[in-house]
Scaffold this active site. Structure first.
Site, PDB file in Angstrom:
ATOM      1  N   PRO A   1       0.786  -1.229   0.000  1.00  0.00           N
ATOM      2  CG  PRO A   1      -0.148  -1.088   2.135  1.00  0.00           C
ATOM      3  CD  PRO A   1       0.504  -2.051   1.190  1.00  0.00           C
ATOM      4  CG  ASN A   2      -0.092   4.391   1.331  1.00  0.00           C
ATOM      5  OD1 ASN A   2      -1.006   5.110   0.929  1.00  0.00           O
ATOM      6  ND2 ASN A   2      -0.177   3.714   2.460  1.00  0.00           N
TER       7      ASN A   2
ATOM      8  NE  ARG B   1       4.108   6.603   1.315  1.00  0.00           N
ATOM      9  CZ  ARG B   1       4.359   5.382   1.738  1.00  0.00           C
ATOM     10  NH1 ARG B   1       4.796   4.482   0.905  1.00  0.00           N
ATOM     11  NH2 ARG B   1       4.170   5.057   2.991  1.00  0.00           N
TER      12      ARG B   1
ATOM     13  CE1 TYR C   1       9.019   5.115   2.296  1.00  0.00           C
ATOM     14  CE2 TYR C   1       7.489   6.971   2.465  1.00  0.00           C
ATOM     15  CZ  TYR C   1       8.007   5.785   2.971  1.00  0.00           C
ATOM     16  OH  TYR C   1       7.522   5.274   4.148  1.00  0.00           O
TER      17      TYR C   1
ATOM     18  CG  ASN D   1       8.381  -2.010   0.038  1.00  0.00           C
ATOM     19  OD1 ASN D   1       7.904  -2.094   1.165  1.00  0.00           O
ATOM     20  ND2 ASN D   1       8.998  -0.909  -0.392  1.00  0.00           N
TER      21      ASN D   1
ATOM     22  CB  ALA E   1       1.707   0.297   6.274  1.00  0.00           C
TER      23      ALA E   1
ATOM     24  CD  GLU F   1      10.867  -7.348   5.499  1.00  0.00           C
ATOM     25  OE1 GLU F   1      11.121  -8.435   6.053  1.00  0.00           O
ATOM     26  OE2 GLU F   1      10.522  -6.322   6.116  1.00  0.00           O
TER      27      GLU F   1
ATOM     28  CG  HIS G   1      11.464  -2.139   4.100  1.00  0.00           C
ATOM     29  ND1 HIS G   1      10.094  -2.083   4.118  1.00  0.00           N
ATOM     30  CD2 HIS G   1      11.804  -3.297   4.714  1.00  0.00           C
ATOM     31  CE1 HIS G   1       9.617  -3.155   4.736  1.00  0.00           C
ATOM     32  NE2 HIS G   1      10.636  -3.915   5.106  1.00  0.00           N
TER      33      HIS G   1
ATOM     34  NE  ARG H   1      10.525   6.435   7.919  1.00  0.00           N
ATOM     35  CZ  ARG H   1       9.513   6.198   7.075  1.00  0.00           C
ATOM     36  NH1 ARG H   1       9.575   5.165   6.256  1.00  0.00           N
ATOM     37  NH2 ARG H   1       8.471   6.998   7.049  1.00  0.00           N
TER      38      ARG H   1
HETATM   39  C1  DQA Z   1       8.448   1.139   3.445  1.00  0.00           C
HETATM   40  C2  DQA Z   1       8.608   1.408   4.954  1.00  0.00           C
HETATM   41  C3  DQA Z   1       7.301   1.200   5.690  1.00  0.00           C
HETATM   42  O1  DQA Z   1       7.476   1.490   7.069  1.00  0.00           O
HETATM   43  C4  DQA Z   1       6.234   2.122   5.143  1.00  0.00           C
HETATM   44  O2  DQA Z   1       4.989   1.834   5.758  1.00  0.00           O
HETATM   45  C5  DQA Z   1       6.114   2.090   3.654  1.00  0.00           C
HETATM   46  C6  DQA Z   1       7.328   1.965   2.849  1.00  0.00           C
HETATM   47  C7  DQA Z   1       9.730   1.456   2.654  1.00  0.00           C
HETATM   48  O3  DQA Z   1       9.836   0.998   1.519  1.00  0.00           O
HETATM   49  O4  DQA Z   1      10.598   2.177   3.147  1.00  0.00           O
HETATM   50  O5  DQA Z   1       5.022   2.249   3.106  1.00  0.00           O
HETATM   51  O6  DQA Z   1       8.158  -0.248   3.275  1.00  0.00           O
END
Ligand code: DQA
Length: 141
Positions: free
Chosen positions: A9-10, A17, A22, A73, A76, A97, A99, A106
């Site tokens: 998500p997002n 964003r 990011y 990825n 959240a 995994e 990020h 963070r």
């Molecule tokens: C994320 C880190 C997560 O904490 C966050 O909720 C994201 C992006 C990253 O790629 O840094 O949506 O996965």
């Protein structure tokens, strides 16, 4: 060989964003970057993004059934989705995994990953390069 890159998500809102966290590349740019790196490495890379937990779980089931390696990825979902974790636990090929940011630097709620324990390994904090590094890690296995 085939590799799936699954984004939670997002991440479809990359570019606009929180660019300080990011970066400025949008999701289409991320897709191109992954496919270009894949080409260099002889991997055929399919990139998908969803905001929907159920859809992500379904994709993981498909990857499990077809024994396709996954770069995930979970965004959240990383921090609280036992459904995503349980789907990851069914994978039969490597799971990396990734990020973009380094969640360990963070907020406290980002310090836990419920997915990490069922991943082959984790790459975090290198921006979009986290994906390129994950593809290299898969290619060299
Ligand atoms: C994320 C880190 C997560 O904490 C966050 O909720 C994201 C992006 C990253 O790629 O840094 O949506 O996965």
């Amino acid at each position: 060989s085939a590799v799936w890159v699954l984004n939670g998500p997002n991440l479809g809102r990359l570019g606009s964003r929180e660019p300080d966290v990011y970066g400025s590349m949008d999701h289409a740019g991320l897709v191109t970057a992954c496919q270009e790196t894949g080409k260099e490495l002889g991997l055929s890379v399919e990139v998908r993004q969803t905001d929907d937990e159920a859809e992500l779980v379904r994709w993981l089931h498909e990857a499990a059934d077809a024994a396709i390696p996954v770069i995930l990825n979970p965004a959240a979902f990383t921090h609280y989705s036992y459904a995503v974790r349980d789907a990851c636990a069914q994978l039969r090929a490597p799971l990396i995994e990734v990020h973009i940011s380094n969640p360990a630097t963070r907020e406290a709620f980002r310090h836990t990953s419920v997915v990490a324990g069922v991943a082959t390994g984790t790459i975090a904090g290198f921006g979009i390069d986290s994906y390129r590094l994950a593809l290299r890690a898969l290619a060299s296995r």
